[in-house]
Design a protein around this motif. Structure first.
Motif, mmCIF file in Angstrom:
data_model
loop_
_atom_site.group_PDB
_atom_site.id
_atom_site.type_symbol
_atom_site.label_atom_id
_atom_site.label_comp_id
_atom_site.label_asym_id
_atom_site.label_seq_id
_atom_site.Cartn_x
_atom_site.Cartn_y
_atom_site.Cartn_z
ATOM 1 N N ARG A 30 11.304 5.219 -13.738
ATOM 2 C CA ARG A 30 12.686 5.398 -13.426
ATOM 3 C C ARG A 30 12.603 6.662 -12.369
ATOM 4 O O ARG A 30 13.752 6.576 -11.342
ATOM 5 N N PHE A 31 11.907 7.600 -12.339
ATOM 6 C CA PHE A 31 12.062 8.932 -11.644
ATOM 7 C C PHE A 31 10.568 9.048 -10.931
ATOM 8 O O PHE A 31 9.591 9.250 -11.461
ATOM 9 N N ILE A 32 10.605 9.088 -9.443
ATOM 10 C CA ILE A 32 9.404 9.093 -8.758
ATOM 11 C C ILE A 32 9.590 10.746 -8.028
ATOM 12 O O ILE A 32 10.248 11.037 -7.219
ATOM 13 N N GLN A 33 8.296 11.377 -8.260
ATOM 14 C CA GLN A 33 8.425 12.656 -7.917
ATOM 15 C C GLN A 33 7.311 12.762 -6.706
ATOM 16 O O GLN A 33 6.221 12.551 -6.929
ATOM 17 N N GLU A 50 18.220 13.962 -15.904
ATOM 18 C CA GLU A 50 18.986 13.100 -16.714
ATOM 19 C C GLU A 50 19.479 11.981 -15.843
ATOM 20 O O GLU A 50 20.531 12.273 -15.094
ATOM 21 N N LEU A 51 19.370 10.625 -16.350
ATOM 22 C CA LEU A 51 19.794 9.572 -15.570
ATOM 23 C C LEU A 51 20.643 8.530 -15.970
ATOM 24 O O LEU A 51 20.440 8.420 -17.419
ATOM 25 N N ALA A 52 21.671 8.294 -15.438
ATOM 26 C CA ALA A 52 22.379 7.273 -16.185
ATOM 27 C C ALA A 52 21.587 5.699 -16.411
ATOM 28 O O ALA A 52 20.460 5.422 -16.244
ATOM 29 N N PRO A 53 22.112 4.992 -17.441
ATOM 30 C CA PRO A 53 21.369 3.899 -17.842
ATOM 31 C C PRO A 53 21.242 2.836 -16.532
ATOM 32 O O PRO A 53 22.029 3.090 -15.759
ATOM 33 N N ASN A 54 20.079 2.381 -16.551
ATOM 34 C CA ASN A 54 19.715 1.243 -15.567
ATOM 35 C C ASN A 54 19.663 1.932 -14.071
ATOM 36 O O ASN A 54 20.028 1.302 -13.308
ATOM 37 N N THR A 55 19.338 3.225 -14.125
ATOM 38 C CA THR A 55 19.389 3.705 -12.672
ATOM 39 C C THR A 55 18.127 4.764 -12.476
ATOM 40 O O THR A 55 17.389 5.003 -13.763
ATOM 41 N N GLY A 56 17.748 5.163 -11.556
ATOM 42 C CA GLY A 56 16.561 5.838 -11.337
ATOM 43 C C GLY A 56 16.592 6.922 -10.318
ATOM 44 O O GLY A 56 17.804 7.100 -10.203
ATOM 45 N N GLY A 57 15.814 7.668 -9.687
ATOM 46 C CA GLY A 57 15.989 8.577 -8.881
ATOM 47 C C GLY A 57 14.709 9.037 -8.292
ATOM 48 O O GLY A 57 13.443 8.661 -8.450
ATOM 49 N N LEU A 70 0.991 -1.234 -0.074
ATOM 50 C CA LEU A 70 0.036 -0.085 -0.099
ATOM 51 C C LEU A 70 0.931 1.187 0.113
ATOM 52 O O LEU A 70 0.763 2.271 -0.787
ATOM 53 N N LEU A 71 1.946 1.486 0.921
ATOM 54 C CA LEU A 71 2.738 2.347 0.969
ATOM 55 C C LEU A 71 3.606 2.730 -0.509
ATOM 56 O O LEU A 71 3.761 3.761 -0.899
ATOM 57 N N CYS A 72 3.997 1.688 -1.287
ATOM 58 C CA CYS A 72 4.518 1.807 -2.446
ATOM 59 C C CYS A 72 3.578 2.368 -3.235
ATOM 60 O O CYS A 72 4.029 3.393 -4.239
ATOM 61 N N THR A 73 2.424 1.887 -3.435
ATOM 62 C CA THR A 73 1.291 2.589 -4.428
ATOM 63 C C THR A 73 0.951 3.975 -3.930
ATOM 64 O O THR A 73 0.748 4.820 -5.171
ATOM 65 N N CYS A 74 1.147 4.291 -2.654
ATOM 66 C CA CYS A 74 0.672 5.657 -2.482
ATOM 67 C C CYS A 74 1.922 6.637 -2.862
ATOM 68 O O CYS A 74 1.702 7.898 -3.300
ATOM 69 N N VAL A 75 3.023 6.130 -2.819
ATOM 70 C CA VAL A 75 4.581 6.946 -3.223
ATOM 71 C C VAL A 75 4.007 7.068 -4.566
ATOM 72 O O VAL A 75 4.586 8.303 -5.098
ATOM 73 N N ARG A 76 3.957 6.045 -5.394
ATOM 74 C CA ARG A 76 3.778 6.265 -6.790
ATOM 75 C C ARG A 76 2.498 7.243 -7.206
ATOM 76 O O ARG A 76 2.705 8.043 -8.129
ATOM 77 N N ALA A 77 1.686 7.300 -6.492
ATOM 78 C CA ALA A 77 0.450 8.113 -6.809
ATOM 79 C C ALA A 77 0.753 9.414 -6.624
ATOM 80 O O ALA A 77 0.002 10.470 -7.112
ATOM 81 N N GLN A 78 2.024 9.869 -6.064
ATOM 82 C CA GLN A 78 2.229 11.086 -5.812
ATOM 83 C C GLN A 78 3.122 11.750 -6.886
ATOM 84 O O GLN A 78 3.350 12.979 -6.724
ATOM 85 N N THR A 79 3.539 11.084 -7.880
ATOM 86 C CA THR A 79 4.217 11.647 -9.092
ATOM 87 C C THR A 79 3.446 12.898 -9.751
ATOM 88 O O THR A 79 2.197 12.634 -9.934
#
Length: 818
Positions: A108-111, A27-34, A11-20
Motif C-alpha cells: 500500500r505504501f512505497i518508500q 495512516e491511509l484511507a481504505p483501498n488507497t495507498g501512498g 523492470l522499473l516497477c521492480t526497482c521502485v519496490r526494491a527501494q522501500t
C-alpha cells in the motif's frame, strides 16, 4: 519495440519496490495507498526542497495527486486509489525524474528512499509513452518560474506581449517593464546577461518571438551571486532548447491582423561529443498609435491652453540568426561557443496637430507637424563557455567570455505647417531633422566555483564588465536648398563604464532552518563625457558592498516560511545621462542628465508558501528603502515648453503585499490568480521644487485554462491596474482581457492556435501631470486588439545508441545557453 518497452516498465516497477526501507507508512484511507521519499542533488547529497512531485495515472494520463518537497527534500503523497501510476519529479535547474508505481493491498505504501536529481534541463524518456505538462507556476527558493511553452499566449506576438501575462510583471504601452510597480528591472537570457538586450531592453522584447520562450523566471530579491543592478529585481527569460540525441527541428509560424507576421526555425544535432545548433527567426510588426494631450495654465499674467492630437504607425522588421556548438572535452569538462546576429529596421510616422487658444479660449493658430523616423540597427554577440566538474563529488567550475556590439542609426524628420485662426499661413513652412548614430561595445568575463561540504555549499566567483557607448546626435534646419547643423543644439556624447566584482556565498541547513548568506564587493568606474559642443566630463567612481541573506523554515511538508534581504543598485543608463535635447515634440522636450548618481536600494521580503490538495498559495510582504531615487522630472521653460529630464530625489519607500494562488478544481481547469498592492513614498527636491509624492497602486491578474471538447485548450487572461500616483502627477486605471485556443495535431507533434489580445480594446494609458502652473491631461493608445493564428511543429529523430552514450557522460551543462 513494444515488447522492449513492456520489459523496461516491469523492470522499473521492480526497482521502485526494491527501494522501500521499512519506514512506518502514514495512516491511509481504505483501498488507497501512498508513496514517499527524499529528493537530493546528485553528487552533493544536498536536499532539494520545493521541487514538484506529481502522480499520474498510467491508464489515462490524468494527474491524481501532487505536492512539493519540504525544505529537507522529503515528500509524502497518500490516499491514492489502488492502481498503476507514474511518479514525476521536476525542479528548475535539474533533470526531470520519472518512475512507475503499483499500489495494491499487498503493497500500500512505497518508500522510495533517496531520489537523486542531476543538474541540467528536463530529459524526454523513450520508455514513457504518457507525458504531462508542467505546472503553470513553480516555486523555488529564490524565484517564481512560469512555464509558458504550452501557453496559448506564447503563440504569436512578441516577448513583450507574453510578459503581460505573467503575475508581478507590468508592461506599459511603450513596452517599458516594471516589477511589482517598480521599474529598473534587470533582464537575463538563459541565466546570463546578453548583449542583445542592450541598454534598451524594450527593443529586444519587441523583436523576440514569444514562441521561442520556454519559461519566465521572476527573482524579486536576488542573492549575492547575481549582478545587484536593478531596483525591482531580475526577469530571466529561458529560451527553448533541445537536448535529445540525433536530429531535432521545430518551426513556428504566426500571422496577426493588421500586418503582423513572425516565424522561427530551430535545428539541433547531437552526436557523440558534439551538440550543434542553429536557428533563424524573422518578424514583421506594424501597429498604429493615437492619443491626445490637453494643456492649460498661466504664462505671465495670461491664461492659455493647447490641445494636441497625434496618430501614426510604427513598423518593425527584424531577423535573428544563431549558431553554436558544444564539445565534450572529457566526461567532466565541456566547452561551447555560440554566436547571435540580429538585423532590425524600423519606420515610424506621426501626424501631430496642435491647436493654440488664447485667454478667451479662442483659437489663435494651428500647427500640423508631420514626423517620419527610419532606423537601422545591427547587433552581434559571441560567447565562449566552459564547464568543469571534478573527480571529487560536489565541485564545479564554470567560466564565460562574452563580446557584443550594437550599431544603430536613425533620422527623425519633421515638416511643420503653421496657420492662423483663418487658415492662412502663419509662418514659412519649416523642415528639420535629427540624425543620430549610436555605437555600443560590451565585454564580459566571469569565473564561478562551487564546492559542497556535507550539508553546506560554498560558491565564489569573479565578474568584470566593460562597456562603452558613443552617441553622435545632431539637429539640422533646412535652408538654402540643404540642411545645416545647429551646433548649439547638437552633441557628441560618450559613456564609459567598468564594473569589477568578487562574491562569495555559503548555504546549507541547520536544524529546521535552511539558509544562504552572501557578500558581493564591486568597484565601479563610470565617466559621462560630453565631447561636443562644450566639452564636459563627470567621473563617478565608487566601491560598494552588497550583502544578501535568505532563510527558510518548514513548519510542515506543505507550509514554508521564507525571509530574505538584499542590497541593490540602479545605475543610470547612457540614454538617461546624455544631455542631448530630443525636439520631436517642440512643446514637450526630453533630455538626459549627465550628473545622475546611482540609486541605492535595501530590499526586504517575507513570504509564506502553502501547498494544499488542489493548488498552492504564496503570500508575502515586501519593503524597499531607496536613496538617490532616479526619477523623471518635468520643468516648464519659456513659452510654456516642458522639458522632461531625470534627477536624483532624496529618498523613498515602497512597501506592499503580493498574493499568488494556483487552483485546479478539475482535471480540465487550471486557475492562476495574483494580486499586488503597494504604497510608494517619495521625498525630494529638484531646483527648489518639492517633489514629495505618496500614493497607493493595486494590480491584479487572473489567468485560466480549460480543456474543451476535441482536446481544444482554451485560455484567458484578465489584467487590471488601479489609478495611482507618480512624481508630479497621477495615472488612471487600465484593464484588458486576452483570449486564446490551442489544438494539438499530427499526433501531438504539431499545434494550431488562435488568440485575441485586448479583446475589448481597453488597454489605454492615461495620466495627469501638474508642474510650473501648467496642468496636462494625456491619453495614449497603441494597437493592442490583435487576432493571431499560429502553427507549430516539432520533429525529433532520436538514436538510442546516442542516447545511452549521452547518459553515461556528464552532459556538460552547456545546453542552457540556447
Amino acid at each position: 519495440m513494444r515488447l522492449i518497452y513492456t520489459a523496461l516498465l516491469i523492470l522499473l516497477c521492480t526497482c521502485v519496490r526494491a527501494q522501500t526501507d521499512g519506514t512506518s507508512p502514514p495512516e491511509l484511507a481504505p483501498n488507497t495507498g501512498g508513496v514517499g521519499g527524499k529528493l537530493t542533488e546528485a553528487g552533493s547529497e544536498a536536499p532539494v526542497g520545493f521541487a514538484n512531485v506529481a502522480v499520474y495515472s498510467v491508464e489515462n494520463g490524468e494527474m491524481v495527486g501532487g505536492t512539493t518537497s519540504d525544505i529537507d527534500g522529503n515528500f509524502t503523497l497518500k490516499n491514492l486509489p489502488f492502481g498503476d501510476y507514474r511518479l514525476e519529479v521536476s525542479f528548475i535547474g535539474y533533470e526531470d525524474e520519472e518512475m512507475l508505481l503499483e499500489l495494491n493491498n499487498g503493497e500500500r505504501f512505497i518508500q522510495m528512499g533517496k531520489i537523486d536529481l542531476s543538474q541540467g534541463g528536463a530529459t524526454d524518456l523513450d520508455e514513457v509513452v504518457v507525458t504531462a505538462e508542467r505546472a503553470i507556476m513553480e516555486l523555488g527558493l529564490d524565484r517564481k518560474s512560469f512555464n509558458v511553452e504550452k501557453s496559448v499566449a506564447s503563440s504569436g506576438g512578441s516577448a513583450e506581449d507574453l510578459l503581460r501575462q505573467i503575475p508581478s510583471i507590468n508592461v506599459d504601452l511603450e513596452g517599458n517593464v516594471s516589477l511589482r510597480g517598480s521599474g529598473g528591472v534587470r533582464f537575463l537570457i538563459n541565466g546570463r546577461p546578453s548583449g542583445l538586450v542592450g541598454t534598451d531592453p524594450t527593443s529586444y522584447l519587441k523583436s523576440l518571438s514569444s514562441s521561442a520562450i520556454e519559461r519566465v523566471e521572476v527573482i524579486t530579491n536576488p542573492g549575492a551571486a547575481f549582478d545587484p543592478e536593478g531596483t525591482a529585481g531580475i526577469i530571466n527569460i529561458v529560451l527553448k532548447k533541445k537536448q535529445d540525441d540525433g536530429f531535432n527541428a521545430s518551426i513556428n509560424l504566426n500571422a496577426g491582423t493588421g500586418n503582423k507576421f513572425d516565424g522561427n526555425l530551430d535545428l539541433n544535432w547531437r552526436k557523440g561529443k558534439f551538440n550543434s545548433f542553429a536557428g533563424v527567426s524573422a518578424r514583421y510588426d506594424e501597429r498604429f498609435f493615437r492619443g491626445y494631450r490637453d494643456q492649460s495654465g498661466t504664462l505671465g499674467d495670461s491664461l492659455f491652453s493647447r490641445y494636441f492630437t497625434f496618430e501614426g504607425d510604427r513598423l518593425n522588421r527584424s531577423q535573428m540568426f544563431k549558431l553554436g556548438t558544444e564539445y565534450a572535452l572529457s566526461d567532466r569538462a565541456s566547452i561551447g561557443i555560440q554566436g547571435n546576429y540580429q538585423l532590425e529596421t524600423g519606420s515610424n510616422s506621426n501626424l501631430r496637430t496642435t491647436q493654440f487658444f488664447d485667454s478667451e479660449n479662442t483659437l489663435d493658430r494651428t500647427s500640423v507637424r508631420n514626423e517620419t523616423e527610419p532606423s537601422d540597427e545591427t547587433d552581434y554577440e559571441i560567447q565562449l563557455n566552459y564547464n568543469q566538474t571534478f573527480r571529487k563529488e560536489g565541485r564545479r567550475l564554470t567560466g564565460q567570455l562574452q563580446y557584443s556590439q550594437n550599431d544603430e542609426s536613425e533620422i527623425e524628420n519633421y515638416y511643420e505647417v503653421i496657420t492662423d485662426a483663418f487658415g492662412a499661413p502663419y509662418a514659412p513652412d519649416g523642415r528639420q531633422r535629427s540624425p543620430t548614430l549610436e555605437d555600443r561595445t560590451r565585454f564580459l568575463g566571469e569565473l564561478n566555483y562551487e564546492q559542497t561540504f556535507g550539508d553546506f555549499k560554498f560558491t565564489t566567483g569573479w565578474r568584470s564588465t566593460i562597456e562603452q557607448l558613443e552617441t553622435d546626435a545632431a539637429f539640422q534646419i533646412f535652408g538654402g536648398g540643404d540642411y545645416a547643423t545647429v551646433d548649439s543644439l547638437s552633441n557628441l556624447f560618450r559613456y564609459d563604464e567598468e564594473v569589477h566584482a568578487l562574491y562569495a556565498t555559503i548555504g546549507g541547513k541547520v536544524g529546521k532552518v535552511t539558509f544562504n548568506a552572501g557578500l558581493r564587493a564591486e568597484q565601479a568606474y563610470t565617466t559621462s563625457n560630453l565631447l561636443e559642443p562644450n566639452p564636459e566630463v563627470f567621473n563617478n567612481d565608487y566601491f560598494s558592498l552588497y550583502p544578501s541573506v535568505f532563510a527558510g523554515y518548514s513548519f510542515t511538508e506543505n507550509t514554508t516560511l521564507q525571509a530574505s534581504y538584499s542590497r541593490r543598485v540602479e545605475r543610470p543608463r547612457a540614454w538617461a545621462l546624455n544631455p542631448f535635447v530630443d525636439r520631436g515634440d517642440p512643446f514637450n522636450l526630453r533630455s538626459g542628465n549627465p550628473f545622475l548618481l546611482p540609486e541605492r536600494i535595501n530590499s526586504f521580503e517575507l513570504n509564506l508558501q502553502q501547498q494544499y490538495g488542489k493548488g498552492t498559495l504564496t503570500g508575502g510582504v515586501y519593503f524597499r528603502q531607496l536613496t538617490d531615487i532616479i526619477s523623471r522630472i518635468t520643468r516648464i521653460q519659456e513659452g510654456g515648453v516642458s522639458l522632461s529630464t531625470r534627477a536624483n530625489l532624496d529618498r523613498g519607500r515602497n512597501y506592499g503585499v503580493e498574493l499568488i494562488g494556483t487552483y485546479r478544481p478539475t482535471n480540465k481547469l487550471d486557475l492562476t490568480v495574483s494580486a499586488n498592492g503597494y504604497r510608494s513614498e517619495i521625498i525630494g527636491n529638484s531646483d527648489d521644487e518639492n517633489i514629495d509624492q505618496n500614493g497607493y497602486l493595486f494590480s491584479g491578474n487572473v489567468q485560466g485554462s480549460y480543456k474543451l471538447p476535441w482536446d481544444v485548450q482554451a485560455q484567458f487572461t484578465y489584467f487590471y491596474r488601479s489609478p495611482g500616483v507618480r512624481p508630479q502627477g497621477r495615472i488612471q486605471a487600465m484593464q484588458s482581457l486576452d483570449l486564446g485556443f490551442r489544438k494539438d495535431i499530427l499526433d501531438g507533434k504539431g499545434a494550431v492556435t488562435l488568440r485575441v489580445s485586448d479583446l475589448f480594446n481597453t488597454r489605454r494609458y492615461s495620466y495627469t501631470t501638474e508642474t510650473g502652473g501648467i496642468t496636462t491631461v494625456s491619453e495614449f493608445q497603441r494597437e493592442s486588439r490583435i487576432a493571431y493564428i499560429g502553427f507549430q511543429y516539432s520533429l525529433n529523430q532520436l538514436g538510442r545508441g546516442d542516447r545511452e552514450e549521452r547518459r553515461g557522460g556528464d552532459g556538460g551543462g552547456m545546453n542552457d545557453d540556447f
